[in-house]
Design a protein around this motif. Structure first.
Motif, short mmCIF file in Angstrom:
data_model
loop_
_atom_site.label_atom_id
_atom_site.label_comp_id
_atom_site.label_asym_id
_atom_site.label_seq_id
_atom_site.Cartn_x
_atom_site.Cartn_y
_atom_site.Cartn_z
N MET A 217 0.81 -1.21 0.00
CA MET A 217 0.00 0.00 0.00
C MET A 217 0.85 1.27 0.00
O MET A 217 0.42 2.24 -0.58
CB MET A 217 -0.96 -0.01 1.18
N PRO A 218 2.03 1.29 0.61
CA PRO A 218 2.82 2.52 0.53
C PRO A 218 3.18 2.90 -0.91
O PRO A 218 3.23 4.08 -1.24
CB PRO A 218 4.08 2.20 1.34
N ALA A 219 3.38 1.89 -1.77
CA ALA A 219 3.70 2.19 -3.17
C ALA A 219 2.51 2.84 -3.85
O ALA A 219 2.67 3.82 -4.59
CB ALA A 219 4.10 0.90 -3.89
N VAL A 220 1.32 2.33 -3.62
CA VAL A 220 0.11 2.93 -4.22
C VAL A 220 -0.10 4.33 -3.66
O VAL A 220 -0.44 5.26 -4.39
CB VAL A 220 -1.12 2.04 -3.98
N SER A 221 0.15 4.51 -2.38
CA SER A 221 0.00 5.84 -1.77
C SER A 221 0.95 6.84 -2.41
O SER A 221 0.59 7.99 -2.64
CB SER A 221 0.27 5.77 -0.27
N ALA A 222 2.17 6.39 -2.72
CA ALA A 222 3.13 7.27 -3.38
C ALA A 222 2.65 7.67 -4.77
O ALA A 222 2.82 8.81 -5.20
CB ALA A 222 4.49 6.58 -3.45
N LEU A 223 2.02 6.73 -5.47
CA LEU A 223 1.47 7.05 -6.79
C LEU A 223 0.32 8.04 -6.68
O LEU A 223 0.19 8.96 -7.49
CB LEU A 223 1.00 5.78 -7.50
N VAL A 224 -0.52 7.87 -5.68
CA VAL A 224 -1.65 8.77 -5.46
C VAL A 224 -1.14 10.19 -5.19
O VAL A 224 -1.74 11.17 -5.63
CB VAL A 224 -2.55 8.28 -4.30
N ALA B 72 11.80 2.17 -7.87
CA ALA B 72 13.15 2.24 -7.32
C ALA B 72 13.11 2.41 -5.80
O ALA B 72 13.89 1.79 -5.08
CB ALA B 72 13.92 3.38 -7.96
N LEU B 73 12.20 3.24 -5.33
CA LEU B 73 12.10 3.52 -3.90
C LEU B 73 11.76 2.26 -3.10
O LEU B 73 12.32 2.01 -2.04
CB LEU B 73 11.02 4.60 -3.67
N PHE B 74 10.85 1.43 -3.63
CA PHE B 74 10.41 0.22 -2.93
C PHE B 74 11.10 -1.05 -3.44
O PHE B 74 10.70 -2.15 -3.09
CB PHE B 74 8.90 0.09 -3.01
N ARG B 75 12.10 -0.88 -4.32
CA ARG B 75 12.88 -1.99 -4.86
C ARG B 75 12.00 -3.07 -5.49
O ARG B 75 12.02 -4.24 -5.11
CB ARG B 75 13.77 -2.61 -3.79
N MET B 76 11.20 -2.64 -6.45
CA MET B 76 10.36 -3.56 -7.21
C MET B 76 10.35 -3.12 -8.66
O MET B 76 10.82 -2.03 -8.99
CB MET B 76 8.94 -3.61 -6.63
N SER B 77 9.82 -3.94 -9.52
CA SER B 77 9.80 -3.59 -10.94
C SER B 77 8.66 -2.62 -11.23
O SER B 77 7.67 -2.55 -10.50
CB SER B 77 9.65 -4.84 -11.80
N VAL B 78 8.82 -1.91 -12.32
CA VAL B 78 7.77 -0.97 -12.75
C VAL B 78 6.52 -1.75 -13.10
O VAL B 78 5.40 -1.29 -12.88
CB VAL B 78 8.26 -0.14 -13.96
N ARG B 79 6.68 -2.96 -13.60
CA ARG B 79 5.53 -3.80 -13.96
C ARG B 79 4.67 -4.11 -12.73
O ARG B 79 3.45 -4.07 -12.79
CB ARG B 79 6.01 -5.09 -14.59
N VAL B 80 5.31 -4.42 -11.59
CA VAL B 80 4.57 -4.69 -10.36
C VAL B 80 3.83 -3.44 -9.91
O VAL B 80 2.66 -3.49 -9.53
CB VAL B 80 5.52 -5.19 -9.25
N VAL B 81 4.50 -2.30 -9.99
CA VAL B 81 3.86 -1.03 -9.62
C VAL B 81 2.65 -0.78 -10.51
O VAL B 81 1.58 -0.40 -10.03
CB VAL B 81 4.86 0.13 -9.71
N ASP B 82 2.81 -1.01 -11.80
CA ASP B 82 1.69 -0.83 -12.74
C ASP B 82 0.53 -1.75 -12.40
O ASP B 82 -0.63 -1.34 -12.42
CB ASP B 82 2.14 -1.09 -14.18
N ASN B 83 0.83 -3.03 -12.10
CA ASN B 83 -0.23 -3.98 -11.77
C ASN B 83 -0.99 -3.54 -10.53
O ASN B 83 -2.23 -3.60 -10.49
CB ASN B 83 0.35 -5.38 -11.55
N ARG C 51 3.83 10.75 -7.40
CA ARG C 51 5.18 10.32 -7.75
C ARG C 51 5.17 9.51 -9.04
O ARG C 51 4.17 8.90 -9.40
CB ARG C 51 5.78 9.48 -6.64
N ASP C 52 6.29 9.50 -9.73
CA ASP C 52 6.46 8.78 -10.98
C ASP C 52 6.56 7.28 -10.72
O ASP C 52 7.09 6.85 -9.70
CB ASP C 52 7.75 9.28 -11.65
N ARG C 53 6.06 6.46 -11.65
CA ARG C 53 6.09 5.00 -11.49
C ARG C 53 7.49 4.46 -11.32
O ARG C 53 7.74 3.62 -10.48
CB ARG C 53 5.46 4.33 -12.71
N ALA C 54 8.44 4.95 -12.12
CA ALA C 54 9.82 4.48 -12.03
C ALA C 54 10.43 4.87 -10.68
O ALA C 54 11.20 4.10 -10.09
CB ALA C 54 10.65 5.04 -13.17
#
Length: 61
Positions: free
Chosen positions: A1-8, A18-29, A11-14
């Motif tokens: 959820m922190p990653a989704v909160s950052a997007l809300v 990088a911040l949460f050490r995951m792929s852009v694809r996971v963030v997109d999903n 913040r940029d997907r990339a």
């Protein structure tokens, strides 16, 4: 959820990836699931076959 909160927050997907050490694809999903289903949508779903689906009955049963 922190990653989704950052997007809300805008913040940029990339950057989020990088911040949460995951792929852009996971963030997109996660983002797509969050947009479609709200707060609980990005949570993990059960994997594999449903209970009982893999069980085979023999002729005698």
């Amino acid at each position: 959820m922190p990653a989704v909160s950052a997007l809300v927050e805008g913040r940029d997907r990339a950057e989020v990836a990088a911040l949460f050490r995951m792929s852009v694809r996971v963030v997109d999903n996660w983002w797509v699931r969050w947009q479609a289903g709200g707060r609980d949508a990005p949570l993990s779903r059960p994997r594999g076959r449903r209970t009982g689906e893999h069980q085979v009955l023999y002729e005698a049963e």
